[in-house]
Design a protein around this motif. Structure first.
Motif, PDB file in Angstrom:
ATOM      1  N   PRO A 138      21.456 -24.813   9.375  1.00 60.21           N
ATOM      2  CA  PRO A 138      21.419 -24.840  10.798  1.00 60.21           C
ATOM      3  C   PRO A 138      20.474 -25.493  11.803  1.00 60.21           C
ATOM      4  N   GLY A 139      19.089 -25.639  11.129  1.00 59.40           N
ATOM      5  CA  GLY A 139      18.145 -26.096  11.899  1.00 59.40           C
ATOM      6  C   GLY A 139      18.311 -27.750  11.835  1.00 59.40           C
ATOM      7  N   TYR A 140      19.223 -28.265  11.587  1.00 57.49           N
ATOM      8  CA  TYR A 140      19.069 -29.943  11.499  1.00 57.49           C
ATOM      9  C   TYR A 140      19.066 -30.099  12.948  1.00 57.49           C
ATOM     10  N   THR A 141      18.616 -31.586  12.991  1.00 52.95           N
ATOM     11  CA  THR A 141      18.742 -32.393  14.402  1.00 52.95           C
ATOM     12  C   THR A 141      19.962 -33.420  14.438  1.00 52.95           C
ATOM     13  N   LEU A 142      20.769 -33.198  15.529  1.00 55.61           N
ATOM     14  CA  LEU A 142      21.802 -34.189  15.735  1.00 55.61           C
ATOM     15  C   LEU A 142      21.561 -34.940  16.743  1.00 55.61           C
ATOM     16  N   ILE A 143      21.469 -36.325  16.653  1.00 50.73           N
ATOM     17  CA  ILE A 143      21.505 -37.223  18.047  1.00 50.73           C
ATOM     18  C   ILE A 143      22.696 -38.014  17.916  1.00 50.73           C
ATOM     19  N   ASP A 144      23.206 -37.844  19.126  1.00 50.81           N
ATOM     20  CA  ASP A 144      24.716 -38.476  19.145  1.00 50.81           C
ATOM     21  C   ASP A 144      24.685 -39.618  20.310  1.00 50.81           C
ATOM     22  N   ASP A 198      34.755 -45.601  17.439  1.00 54.20           N
ATOM     23  CA  ASP A 198      33.758 -44.872  18.414  1.00 54.20           C
ATOM     24  C   ASP A 198      34.022 -45.166  19.965  1.00 54.20           C
ATOM     25  N   THR A 199      34.207 -44.285  20.619  1.00 52.31           N
ATOM     26  CA  THR A 199      34.521 -44.499  22.130  1.00 52.31           C
ATOM     27  C   THR A 199      33.325 -43.869  23.032  1.00 52.31           C
ATOM     28  N   THR A 200      32.193 -43.445  22.338  1.00 56.52           N
ATOM     29  CA  THR A 200      31.114 -42.959  22.907  1.00 56.52           C
ATOM     30  C   THR A 200      30.025 -43.837  22.774  1.00 56.52           C
ATOM     31  N   PRO A 201      28.844 -43.475  23.774  1.00 60.80           N
ATOM     32  CA  PRO A 201      27.602 -44.481  23.667  1.00 60.80           C
ATOM     33  C   PRO A 201      27.184 -44.198  22.124  1.00 60.80           C
ATOM     34  N   TYR A 202      26.663 -45.482  21.639  1.00 60.53           N
ATOM     35  CA  TYR A 202      25.992 -45.484  20.218  1.00 60.53           C
ATOM     36  C   TYR A 202      24.777 -46.184  20.332  1.00 60.53           C
ATOM     37  N   PHE A 203      23.941 -46.300  19.321  1.00 63.42           N
ATOM     38  CA  PHE A 203      22.658 -47.012  19.233  1.00 63.42           C
ATOM     39  C   PHE A 203      22.810 -48.364  18.598  1.00 63.42           C
ATOM     40  N   ASP A 238      25.653 -44.446  15.010  1.00 61.17           N
ATOM     41  CA  ASP A 238      25.873 -43.192  15.763  1.00 61.17           C
ATOM     42  C   ASP A 238      25.784 -41.778  14.953  1.00 61.17           C
ATOM     43  N   ASN A 239      25.871 -40.772  15.675  1.00 62.69           N
ATOM     44  CA  ASN A 239      25.794 -39.503  15.082  1.00 62.69           C
ATOM     45  C   ASN A 239      24.703 -39.297  13.924  1.00 62.69           C
ATOM     46  N   LEU A 240      23.475 -39.727  14.486  1.00 62.58           N
ATOM     47  CA  LEU A 240      22.380 -39.492  13.459  1.00 62.58           C
ATOM     48  C   LEU A 240      21.807 -37.915  13.172  1.00 62.58           C
ATOM     49  N   ILE A 241      21.891 -37.585  12.033  1.00 66.76           N
ATOM     50  CA  ILE A 241      21.623 -36.252  11.583  1.00 66.76           C
ATOM     51  C   ILE A 241      20.503 -36.217  10.687  1.00 66.76           C
ATOM     52  N   PHE A 242      19.591 -35.096  10.870  1.00 69.96           N
ATOM     53  CA  PHE A 242      18.536 -35.080   9.618  1.00 69.96           C
ATOM     54  C   PHE A 242      17.973 -33.648   9.555  1.00 69.96           C
ATOM     55  N   GLY A 243      17.671 -33.117   8.577  1.00 72.54           N
ATOM     56  CA  GLY A 243      17.098 -31.936   8.377  1.00 72.54           C
ATOM     57  C   GLY A 243      16.672 -31.685   6.818  1.00 72.54           C
ATOM     58  N   SER A 244      16.299 -30.442   6.654  1.00 71.84           N
ATOM     59  CA  SER A 244      15.979 -29.949   5.472  1.00 71.84           C
ATOM     60  C   SER A 244      16.573 -28.809   4.817  1.00 71.84           C
ATOM     61  N   ALA A 245      17.436 -29.023   3.765  1.00 73.55           N
ATOM     62  CA  ALA A 245      18.175 -28.214   3.117  1.00 73.55           C
ATOM     63  C   ALA A 245      17.687 -27.511   2.385  1.00 73.55           C
ATOM     64  N   ALA A 246      16.887 -26.012   2.723  1.00 74.90           N
ATOM     65  CA  ALA A 246      16.153 -25.326   1.817  1.00 74.90           C
ATOM     66  C   ALA A 246      16.962 -24.406   0.905  1.00 74.90           C
ATOM     67  N   PRO A 247      16.516 -24.204  -0.291  1.00 77.74           N
ATOM     68  CA  PRO A 247      17.306 -23.323  -1.115  1.00 77.74           C
ATOM     69  C   PRO A 247      17.786 -21.701  -0.471  1.00 77.74           C
ATOM     70  N   GLU A 248      18.762 -21.244  -0.609  1.00 76.85           N
ATOM     71  CA  GLU A 248      19.215 -19.994  -0.233  1.00 76.85           C
ATOM     72  C   GLU A 248      18.061 -18.936  -0.881  1.00 76.85           C
ATOM     73  N   PRO A 249      18.295 -17.946  -0.323  1.00 78.82           N
ATOM     74  CA  PRO A 249      17.173 -16.638  -0.721  1.00 78.82           C
ATOM     75  C   PRO A 249      17.454 -16.373  -1.969  1.00 78.82           C
ATOM     76  N   ALA A 250      18.736 -16.283  -2.420  1.00 79.20           N
ATOM     77  CA  ALA A 250      19.392 -16.103  -3.804  1.00 79.20           C
ATOM     78  C   ALA A 250      18.758 -17.076  -4.860  1.00 79.20           C
ATOM     79  N   THR A 251      18.785 -18.320  -4.554  1.00 84.09           N
ATOM     80  CA  THR A 251      18.026 -19.470  -5.262  1.00 84.09           C
ATOM     81  C   THR A 251      16.765 -19.368  -5.477  1.00 84.09           C
ATOM     82  N   TRP A 252      15.996 -18.965  -4.303  1.00 87.61           N
ATOM     83  CA  TRP A 252      14.675 -18.818  -4.303  1.00 87.61           C
ATOM     84  C   TRP A 252      14.158 -17.846  -5.388  1.00 87.61           C
ATOM     85  N   ALA A 253      14.869 -16.372  -5.350  1.00 82.59           N
ATOM     86  CA  ALA A 253      14.701 -15.669  -6.248  1.00 82.59           C
ATOM     87  C   ALA A 253      14.985 -15.883  -7.541  1.00 82.59           C
TER      88      ALA A 253
END
Length: 211
Positions: A42-48, A76-81, A169-184
């Motif tokens: 959920p904490g990802y960054t999306l740049i459209d 793609d019908t929207t602005p892009y980079f 277009d639609n650049l997205i990046f983030g960090s997929a941290a392990p779920e709490p159960a995986t950490w445990a």
């Protein structure tokens, strides 16, 4: 038995981490940008780029197609980079502490290049099916994955194109941290491994019987 299963799972997790090279996946030739947000936390960054602005230094946000300068990604019908001689090249963006990065790469050309600053690694469009033929340039979703060591060393990305243009277009990046159960499970596994090693080093007790 459960302890050893946990230890085995941890060992498998460590052994499958990428080493010494950024890994990637390439989607099929697409007819338009796809939603990849479900593969990120959920904490990802999306740049459209839809608001006309860009966090990059260099390049430009544009719309539509201008012959000899840039071509809108398929569907793609929207602005892009766009990055290239007509919009300035290279373009750079500071990034760190991420383990996934993805974008919709439009009309991939062999002379498009993405470089990962701090890792001394670059990939040209040719790797992802890029071509210089106007009628067959593909558009694909490309996703890069970084190991913990690579994530720590990464300082940013640079996009360049020796001819027009590198479109995305639609650049997205983030960090997929392990779920709490995986950490445990990982913590329990490492702890169990430590206990097992200490027990293995403990000398055996000798018992003498007097007859």
């Amino acid at each position: 038995m459960k302890v050893w299963k946990a230890i085995s799972a941890v060992c498998l997790l460590v052994s499958t981490l990428p080493a010494n090279a950024v890994t990637y996946t390439v989607g099929p030739i697409d007819s338009g940008p796809i939603d990849v947000t479900s593969s990120f936390n959920p904490g990802y960054t999306l740049i459209d780029f839809n608001d006309g602005t860009s966090p990059f230094t260099g390049g430009a946000v544009i719309s539509g197609t201008t012959t000899g300068q840039y071509v809108a990604p398929a569907g793609d019908t929207t602005p892009y980079f766009s990055v290239g001689p007509s919009t300035s090249s290279p373009a750079s963006l500071a990034l760190s502490a991420i383990n996934q990065l993805s974008f919709y790469w439009g009309s991939i050309d062999t002379y498009n290049t993405i470089s990962f600053d701090g890792l001394s690694q670059s990939f040209s469009g040719a790797i992802f099916g890029g071509t210089d033929s106007d009628v067959s340039r593909p558009s694909r979703q490309v996703t890069f994955y970084f190991s913990p060591a690579e994530s720590a060393a990464l300082t940013g990305i640079s996009l360049s194109s020796s001819s027009n243009a590198f479109e995305l277009d639609n650049l997205i990046f983030g960090s997929a941290a392990p779920e709490p159960a995986t950490w445990a499970m990982m913590i329990f596994g490492f702890g169990a491994a430590g206990v097992a090693m200490r027990r293995r080093r403990k000398p055996a007790t000798r018992v003498s019987y007097v007859v």
